[in-house]
Design an enzyme around this catalytic site. Structure first.
Site, PDB file in Angstrom:
ATOM      1  N   ASP A 275       0.858  -1.180   0.000  1.00 33.02           N
ATOM      2  CA  ASP A 275       0.000   0.000   0.000  1.00 33.02           C
ATOM      3  C   ASP A 275       0.897   1.233   0.000  1.00 33.02           C
ATOM      4  O   ASP A 275       1.622   1.489   0.968  1.00 33.02           O
ATOM      5  CB  ASP A 275      -0.905  -0.030   1.237  1.00 33.02           C
ATOM      6  CG  ASP A 275      -1.935   1.089   1.255  1.00 33.02           C
ATOM      7  OD1 ASP A 275      -1.739   2.088   0.535  1.00 33.02           O
ATOM      8  OD2 ASP A 275      -2.933   0.967   2.004  1.00 33.02           O
ATOM      9  N   HIS A 276       0.845   1.993  -1.088  1.00 29.71           N
ATOM     10  CA  HIS A 276       1.750   3.133  -1.219  1.00 29.71           C
ATOM     11  C   HIS A 276       1.421   4.250  -0.226  1.00 29.71           C
ATOM     12  O   HIS A 276       2.200   5.208  -0.093  1.00 29.71           O
ATOM     13  CB  HIS A 276       1.703   3.683  -2.645  1.00 29.71           C
ATOM     14  CG  HIS A 276       3.056   3.911  -3.238  1.00 29.71           C
ATOM     15  ND1 HIS A 276       4.060   4.576  -2.561  1.00 29.71           N
ATOM     16  CD2 HIS A 276       3.583   3.569  -4.441  1.00 29.71           C
ATOM     17  CE1 HIS A 276       5.141   4.647  -3.322  1.00 29.71           C
ATOM     18  NE2 HIS A 276       4.880   4.018  -4.468  1.00 29.71           N
ATOM     19  N   ARG A 277       0.296   4.151   0.472  1.00 23.64           N
ATOM     20  CA  ARG A 277      -0.018   5.164   1.477  1.00 23.64           C
ATOM     21  C   ARG A 277       0.814   4.992   2.738  1.00 23.64           C
ATOM     22  O   ARG A 277       1.049   5.959   3.461  1.00 23.64           O
ATOM     23  CB  ARG A 277      -1.508   5.088   1.844  1.00 23.64           C
ATOM     24  CG  ARG A 277      -2.460   5.419   0.709  1.00 23.64           C
ATOM     25  CD  ARG A 277      -3.906   5.179   1.108  1.00 23.64           C
ATOM     26  NE  ARG A 277      -4.148   3.771   1.420  1.00 23.64           N
ATOM     27  CZ  ARG A 277      -5.319   3.295   1.826  1.00 23.64           C
ATOM     28  NH1 ARG A 277      -6.350   4.118   1.970  1.00 23.64           N
ATOM     29  NH2 ARG A 277      -5.470   2.012   2.085  1.00 23.64           N
TER      30      ARG A 277
END
Length: 472
Positions: free
Chosen positions: A442-444
């Site tokens: 998850d790039h968040r």
């Protein structure tokens, strides 16, 4: 005098809104004890035996084996109290207890119920009772409750409850919040949908059919195709003609997988990186462990140990995102899920507290959960609470993949097959045991540097297991 209490399908937890009756464990006329299992149902997550909180004589069952019921639908009725004599049961038969459905919860406060909770379901009070729309109907029913859910009710044409019109007043007969959300997202007025469930209950299939019917008339050349209450059910034959082929319902495990993966793709901005690694030394280390005696160590257990140590170094990947609070929640313990293919479909059992387990303990737990998955004996607790997933798709004979994150987790490690390949080892070309590793994250929760560092550390441990000695 015996009092008839209605037992409804309880909330089985984890957002499950329906269950399929697999096997009845009691028959009409049987005497049941408090908390005795009365039916075996299959949800999208597991097979569950549902205990009845009342003790008495079974007077009616709703639904045949194979019937799918929504949460809150009646399962059976039990005559509580009295002597169980035939004349008392006759008094409790249909027509003799017109208000049972309304008074069952209030009457449950007695010595004839357990009050136990089955994952979010209690019998001690009426506050948690789901309200359902009830209509007068002349349809034939064999049960004393005013809301029979047996399959024949759905096709009882004379029953006015199945006819929902645009001007209909009162609450809409919908139980599932997922059905409401689906209709809301697509701009569908549920008052214009005719439900095919018990008492006109609107099911997901009804909403999907209505949405399809609304979309088709938009391209139709004649005004007769404007959506009307009658157009929704009438559109089914044309839909079959327009999309020829077999239609397989998305329900049970398949439906749960579809919902989960769709949500992951919709909500999580994921990215994937991968690397090839020389697993020759890891395979040799495993062989040496197993040759030393004692329980055999599985390759999956060794990979799990590597994952746990990598997550200790990169805790960003053992987290979840709370968008409501706009916070990243880093989780203190590693509960490791692993993908397992079963006759029912793909499931992800969870090894709790994987970070505190040895390779032997992990091997034993993987074996236990895998066997339970094959026997459809996993409990909801076995399938929930994961913080990171290990996906060994190499067992299917493939090298690589871009895994979809198991929502709401933040990452998943994929492991391909380990096969002999030409590899430069110590400056010379040699045949080595090579595996491809992939990480979807998850790039968040992190940037590529963190994800790359995690994957590189995992690859280093696979290539040189001695690296783990620094953290043991």
């Amino acid at each position: 005098m015996a009092q008839v209490l209605e037992f409804k399908l309880p909330d089985l937890g984890e957002g499950l809104t329906e269950a399929e009756i697999v096997r009845w464990l009691v028959a009409v006329g049987d005497v049941v004890a408090i908390d005795q299992p009365v039916v075996e149902v299959e949800t999208a997550k597991a097979m569950v035996e549902v205990p009845c909180p009342y003790g008495g004589v079974v007077t009616a069952r709703y639904g045949e084996e194979g019937t799918e019921l929504p949460v809150g639908a009646p399962l059976l009725t039990v005559a509580v109290g009295g002597t169980g004599a035939p004349e008392e049961l006759a008094e409790a038969a249909p027509g003799a207890a017109p208000t049972v459905g309304e008074t069952a919860a209030e009457s449950a406060v007695s010595s004839e119920y357990s009050g136990n909770v089955l994952v979010g379901y209690g019998t001690a009070g009426p506050a948690a009772r789901r309200r359902r729309v009830r209509h007068e109907s002349h349809a034939v029913a064999k049960a004393p409750a005013p809301a029979p859910v047996a399959a024949p009710v759905a096709v009882a044409a004379p029953a006015p409850v199945a006819e929902a019109v645009p001007g209909h007043e009162g609450p809409v007969p919908v139980i599932s919040p997922l059905v409401r959300k689906l209709a809301r997202d697509r701009g569908l007025d549920l008052r214009e949908v005719r439900g095919s469930g018990p008492e006109g209950l609107i099911l997901r299939a009804d909403v999907e059919l209505a949405i399809a019917a609304l979309e088709r008339p938009a391209a139709a050349p004649t005004p007769a195709a404007v959506p009307t209450p009658a157009a929704v059910p009438a559109a089914a034959p044309s839909a079959a003609v327009a999309t020829a082929g077999e239609r397989v319902p998305l329900r049970g495990v398949r439906g749960a997988v579809a919902d989960k993966l769709s949500r992951s793709r919709t909500e999580i901005p994921d990215a994937t990186c991968w690397v090839d690694a020389d697993a020759t030394e890891l395979m040799a280390a495993r062989a040496a462990m197993n040759a030393a005696g004692g329980p055999k160590i599985s390759l999956l257990a060794l990979l799990a140990r590597i994952c746990v140590h990598a997550l200790a170094r990169f805790p960003e990947l053992n987290s979840t995102v709370d968008m409501a609070a706009r916070e990243i929640v880093r989780l203190p313990a590693v509960h490791l899920g692993f993908a397992a293919q079963t006759p029912r479909g793909l499931v992800v059992p969870v090894v709790k507290d994987a970070g505190t387990r040895t390779a032997e303990s992990l091997t034993a737990e993987f074996a236990r959960l895998t066997e339970a998955a094959r026997e459809s004996a996993l409990t909801p607790a076995d399938l929930t609470g994961g913080t990171f997933t290990l996906n060994n798709y190499g067992v299917f004979g493939v090298d690589g993949s871009t895994p979809i994150i198991n929502h709401p987790e933040a990452a998943m490690l994929g492991v391909g097959r380990i096969i002999p390949k030409p590899w430069v080892h110590q400056g010379e070309l040699a045949v080595r045991q090579v595996v491809q590793l992939s990480l979807t994250f998850d790039h968040r929760v992190c940037d590529g540097g963190t994800a790359g560092g995690f994957l590189r550390y995992v690859a280093d441990c696979v290539e040189q297991p001695a690296v783990l000695l620094r953290t043991l």
